[in-house]
Write a protein that holds these residues in place. Sequence first.
Motif, short mmCIF file in Angstrom:
data_model
loop_
_atom_site.label_atom_id
_atom_site.label_comp_id
_atom_site.label_asym_id
_atom_site.label_seq_id
_atom_site.Cartn_x
_atom_site.Cartn_y
_atom_site.Cartn_z
N TYR A 1 -2.37 7.17 13.35
CA TYR A 1 -2.21 5.89 12.64
C TYR A 1 -1.50 6.12 11.31
O TYR A 1 -1.77 7.11 10.62
N GLU A 2 -0.64 5.18 10.97
CA GLU A 2 0.09 5.23 9.71
C GLU A 2 -0.13 3.93 8.94
O GLU A 2 -0.10 2.84 9.52
N ALA A 3 -0.35 4.04 7.64
CA ALA A 3 -0.59 2.87 6.81
C ALA A 3 0.66 2.01 6.71
O ALA A 3 1.78 2.53 6.59
N VAL A 4 0.47 0.69 6.75
CA VAL A 4 1.57 -0.25 6.61
C VAL A 4 1.43 -1.02 5.31
O VAL A 4 2.30 -1.00 4.46
N ASN B 1 -8.74 -3.65 2.44
CA ASN B 1 -8.65 -3.14 3.80
C ASN B 1 -7.20 -2.72 4.07
O ASN B 1 -6.29 -3.55 3.99
N VAL B 2 -7.00 -1.46 4.37
CA VAL B 2 -5.65 -0.96 4.64
C VAL B 2 -5.33 -1.19 6.12
O VAL B 2 -6.12 -0.83 7.00
N ARG B 3 -4.19 -1.83 6.36
CA ARG B 3 -3.75 -2.07 7.74
C ARG B 3 -2.92 -0.88 8.21
O ARG B 3 -1.97 -0.47 7.55
N ARG B 4 -3.28 -0.37 9.37
CA ARG B 4 -2.58 0.77 9.96
C ARG B 4 -2.20 0.45 11.40
O ARG B 4 -2.84 -0.37 12.05
N TRP C 1 0.85 -1.19 0.00
CA TRP C 1 0.00 0.00 0.00
C TRP C 1 0.89 1.24 0.00
O TRP C 1 1.69 1.45 0.91
N GLY C 2 0.72 2.05 -1.03
CA GLY C 2 1.47 3.30 -1.12
C GLY C 2 2.97 3.08 -1.05
O GLY C 2 3.52 2.22 -1.76
N ASP C 3 3.62 3.86 -0.19
CA ASP C 3 5.06 3.76 -0.03
C ASP C 3 5.46 2.80 1.08
O ASP C 3 6.61 2.80 1.53
N GLY C 4 4.51 1.98 1.50
CA GLY C 4 4.79 1.04 2.58
C GLY C 4 5.71 -0.08 2.14
O GLY C 4 6.12 -0.17 0.97
N PRO C 5 6.06 -0.97 3.07
CA PRO C 5 6.95 -2.09 2.73
C PRO C 5 6.39 -2.95 1.62
O PRO C 5 5.18 -3.15 1.52
N ARG C 6 7.27 -3.44 0.78
CA ARG C 6 6.87 -4.24 -0.37
C ARG C 6 6.32 -5.59 0.11
O ARG C 6 6.86 -6.21 1.01
N TRP D 1 -3.19 -1.97 16.23
CA TRP D 1 -3.34 -2.25 14.80
C TRP D 1 -4.82 -2.18 14.44
O TRP D 1 -5.69 -2.62 15.20
N THR D 2 -5.09 -1.64 13.26
CA THR D 2 -6.46 -1.54 12.79
C THR D 2 -6.52 -1.78 11.29
O THR D 2 -5.48 -1.74 10.60
N GLU D 3 -7.71 -2.04 10.78
CA GLU D 3 -7.96 -2.17 9.34
C GLU D 3 -9.17 -1.33 8.99
O GLU D 3 -10.16 -1.31 9.71
N ASN D 4 -9.07 -0.64 7.85
CA ASN D 4 -10.20 0.12 7.32
C ASN D 4 -10.27 -0.07 5.82
O ASN D 4 -9.23 -0.10 5.15
N ALA D 5 -11.49 -0.16 5.31
CA ALA D 5 -11.64 -0.18 3.86
C ALA D 5 -11.01 1.08 3.27
O ALA D 5 -11.10 2.17 3.85
#
Length: 341
Positions: A326-329, A149-152, A124-129, A307-311
């Motif tokens: 919160y930051e996206a992972v 669902n984006v994990r943050r 997701w985005g610039d997160g870890p590959r 840790w959380t998840e959101n659509a």
Amino acid sequence: MQLTPLNPSDHDGVGAVLGLVNAVRNADAPEGPGIVEQSFRAGLRQERPGLDIVHFAATEDGTLVGYLGIGLMVGDNPHLAMAELMVHPDHRHRGHGRAMLDHYTEYASSRGRTDLTAGTLTTWGDGPRRPEAGVAFLERNDFTLALVNVRRRARTDALAPEDEQRLWAEARAASEADYDLRTWTGPAPDDLIESICRLDAKSRTEIPLGDIEMEAEAVDVARARAKEAATAAVHQVPVKAAAVHRATGEVAAITDVHAFEDPAAVHASQGITIADPAHRGHRLGMLVKLANLRRLREQFPRVAEIWTENADVNDRMVAINTALGYEAVDALSVYQRRLRP
């Protein structure tokens, strides 16, 4: 390769599966939350209201090469099935994943399920590959993307004290004229449980689910208490906050975070946060999440991150979480295959 039902009481067998799950995590998503052994073992034994779950171990020549968990919705949404499928990093690209996916399809379809889901972690985005093999595998087997669902994650001290106080003051100013705040740890208070059931039933229709078709859940007090008992049985402790409409006594918004009983666990998992549509516009989502964060810090000072998840399209909740630090992972991309009746 052989697939055999996993006996949750087989201490060594479950330990081997736990080792496989950890190996997959370390290879594919090492930044993710750690596996808590106590809760993992209990989770394989525990029944869940509204869900029929079965676990399989995949072996080849006596070596564990994969794990398959299947959940069938019962009662509500009996068309839907979900699966968690893992192949040990040392045994990939040998057809084990396809064999487990075929078993899942046969198992679910023979029991009347027509909508089959499975997820894979994606970048997701610039997160870890994240590995791209999971997406290619599911698409190659007629699954299509249904939900992202984006994990943050956020540290429990992510906010500077003055920023947290500002958010708190803004939320209270928008709500205190009409709403009372309640927090608790463990089972819900008896005077709120029926109202909580009403709001819980809305969660499947109010929270974005992409192309996954789900009807509202039928939640009564017995089912709500059964859910609480299942949470306790897997050694998790719910920490909750609710905004209660003063004029009616109805729960207008609620959130929960699950902490682990294991004293070595330093992370917690955010559950659903929902505000009744009739009560939006009073910053209740921010209010209950901030109140719950404060209670979590008091009750579980060892917990360092949540840790959380959101659509990805849930802009309202993403905005609240971003404000809370919160930051996206990465993302859990849920794929679906619809079988012909």
